[in-house]
Design a protein around this motif. Structure first.
Motif, short mmCIF file in Angstrom:
data_model
loop_
_atom_site.label_atom_id
_atom_site.label_comp_id
_atom_site.label_asym_id
_atom_site.label_seq_id
_atom_site.Cartn_x
_atom_site.Cartn_y
_atom_site.Cartn_z
N SER A 1 -8.89 -5.05 3.71
CA SER A 1 -8.73 -3.64 3.44
C SER A 1 -7.33 -3.39 2.93
N PHE A 2 -7.12 -2.21 2.42
CA PHE A 2 -5.86 -1.89 1.75
C PHE A 2 -5.42 -0.51 2.18
N LEU A 3 -4.17 -0.39 2.49
CA LEU A 3 -3.61 0.88 2.93
C LEU A 3 -2.29 1.12 2.21
N ILE A 4 -2.19 2.27 1.55
CA ILE A 4 -0.92 2.67 0.96
C ILE A 4 -0.17 3.49 1.99
N VAL A 5 0.97 3.04 2.37
CA VAL A 5 1.80 3.77 3.31
C VAL A 5 2.72 4.69 2.51
N LEU A 6 2.59 5.97 2.74
CA LEU A 6 3.25 6.94 1.88
C LEU A 6 4.71 7.15 2.28
N PHE A 7 5.48 6.10 2.10
CA PHE A 7 6.93 6.21 2.21
C PHE A 7 7.47 5.97 0.80
N ILE A 8 7.66 7.04 0.07
CA ILE A 8 8.04 6.94 -1.33
C ILE A 8 9.39 7.62 -1.55
N SER A 9 10.31 6.89 -2.15
CA SER A 9 11.62 7.45 -2.45
C SER A 9 11.69 7.75 -3.93
N LEU A 10 12.05 8.97 -4.28
CA LEU A 10 12.08 9.39 -5.67
C LEU A 10 13.49 9.83 -6.05
N HIS A 11 13.96 9.34 -7.20
CA HIS A 11 15.25 9.74 -7.74
C HIS A 11 15.07 9.97 -9.23
N SER A 12 15.37 11.14 -9.69
CA SER A 12 15.17 11.42 -11.11
C SER A 12 16.38 12.14 -11.66
N ALA A 13 16.65 11.87 -12.92
CA ALA A 13 17.74 12.54 -13.63
C ALA A 13 17.46 12.44 -15.12
N ASP A 14 17.56 13.57 -15.80
CA ASP A 14 17.35 13.61 -17.25
C ASP A 14 16.00 13.02 -17.65
N SER A 56 11.27 4.98 -8.17
CA SER A 56 10.45 5.18 -6.96
C SER A 56 10.14 3.84 -6.34
N TRP A 57 9.78 3.87 -5.06
CA TRP A 57 9.27 2.67 -4.40
C TRP A 57 8.07 3.03 -3.55
N VAL A 58 7.13 2.09 -3.45
CA VAL A 58 5.87 2.29 -2.74
C VAL A 58 5.62 1.09 -1.84
N SER A 59 5.25 1.36 -0.58
CA SER A 59 4.90 0.30 0.37
C SER A 59 3.39 0.22 0.50
N ARG A 60 2.86 -1.02 0.53
CA ARG A 60 1.42 -1.23 0.66
C ARG A 60 1.16 -2.27 1.74
N CYS A 61 0.05 -2.09 2.46
CA CYS A 61 -0.34 -3.04 3.51
C CYS A 61 -1.76 -3.52 3.24
N TYR A 62 -1.94 -4.83 3.17
CA TYR A 62 -3.26 -5.45 3.06
C TYR A 62 -3.57 -6.10 4.40
N PHE A 63 -4.80 -5.92 4.91
CA PHE A 63 -5.07 -6.41 6.25
C PHE A 63 -6.54 -6.75 6.45
N MET A 102 -1.78 -9.40 8.21
CA MET A 102 -1.31 -8.32 7.35
C MET A 102 -0.33 -8.86 6.31
N GLU A 103 -0.41 -8.30 5.12
CA GLU A 103 0.59 -8.58 4.09
C GLU A 103 1.27 -7.28 3.71
N PHE A 104 2.59 -7.29 3.74
CA PHE A 104 3.38 -6.11 3.39
C PHE A 104 4.00 -6.32 2.02
N ILE A 105 3.81 -5.33 1.14
CA ILE A 105 4.37 -5.40 -0.21
C ILE A 105 5.12 -4.09 -0.48
N ARG A 106 6.34 -4.23 -0.95
CA ARG A 106 7.09 -3.05 -1.39
C ARG A 106 7.48 -3.27 -2.84
N SER A 107 7.09 -2.31 -3.69
CA SER A 107 7.36 -2.40 -5.13
C SER A 107 8.31 -1.29 -5.54
#
Length: 246
Positions: free
Chosen positions: A4-17, A22-29, A37-42
């Protein structure tokens, strides 16, 4: 068991001009065990993935020139050890809640058994056992003829998602009708304490049963309207003064 796959909604956003980082954490289990479990942060710039940490690899991997430089730098510092602790803190906690709230629940299926006459088939009749609105996905649908399991002339679809957490599946049985035989569709599912057995009643084809139901409904409606008209006529007659004809 499929993962199964779970997107953990811890997203950091920085924008200018108009640019976005952004970064997204995902958990496969496969279970609630940390080892499964496999943890991936992109990390992304706009829509392009720059660098990724994978707990199964135990390191960062870069996908662009900047990402490869960042991966080399992060792999040589304390960031790898920090990501391993994030796996336990983020994945294990959220997946435990996920299992308790969703994956341990179940919904009982309901069954519709009908007959069809396929064109060009060698068998004059095909029974279709349709199973709807069940969860989880794993299910077994079989057939019995006079209490014995049927293994030939049976085809089934895969479990199809309805898009609302529920599933449906359809099993087809081609057969030559014999007088006095008893054919049943048997459904086994995690939500059922015992198999759900639905018997086929060949006494009247489904199309005829539908026509009979419609005809009976029309007859009853006609009787009700006739009775209402008769009662109305009697009540009007009571208040009327009859004048003898000359």
């Amino acid at each position: 068991m499929a993962s199964s796959f779970l997107i953990v909604l811890f997203i950091s956003l920085h924008s200018a001009d108009g640019f976005l980082f952004s970064w997204v954490s995902r958990c496969y289990f496969n279970s609630t065990e940390l080892k499964d479990m496999e943890f991936i942060r992109s990390y992304y710039f706009n829509k392009d993935e720059l660098v990724r940490f994978s707990s199964s690899l135990g390191k960062f991997v870069g996908y662009t020139e900047w990402g490869m430089k960042a991966a080399d730098y992060w792999n040589g510092g304390p960031y790898v050890a920090r990501m391993k602790t994030v796996k336990e803190r983020v994945c294990q906690h959220n997946i435990g809640n996920y299992y308790g709230a969703i994956l341990t629940k179940s919904a009982e299926p309901y069954v519709r058994l009908r007959s069809v006459t396929p064109s060009g088939a060698t068998h004059p009749t095909m029974l279709v056992c349709s199973v709807y609105d069940f969860y989880p996905k794993l299910i077994r649908v079989g057939w019995l003829r006079d209490g014995q399991e049927v293994t030939s002339d049976v085809t089934s679809t895969d479990e199809m998602a309805d898009g609302d957490w529920y599933y449906q599946v359809h099993s087809h049985l081609e057969y030559m009708p014999r007088s006095g035989e008893k054919i049943s569709c048997v459904v086994e599912h995690a939500s059922l304490k015992e198999p759900l057995v639905t018997h086929w009643d060949p006494s009247m084809p489904e199309s005829d049963r539908n026509k009979f139901a419609i005809g009976a409904s029309g007859l009853i409606l006609g009787l009700v309207l006739s009775l209402a008209g008769f009662i109305y006529y009697k009540r009007k007659s009571r208040g009327r003064i009859l004048v003898p004809s000359s």
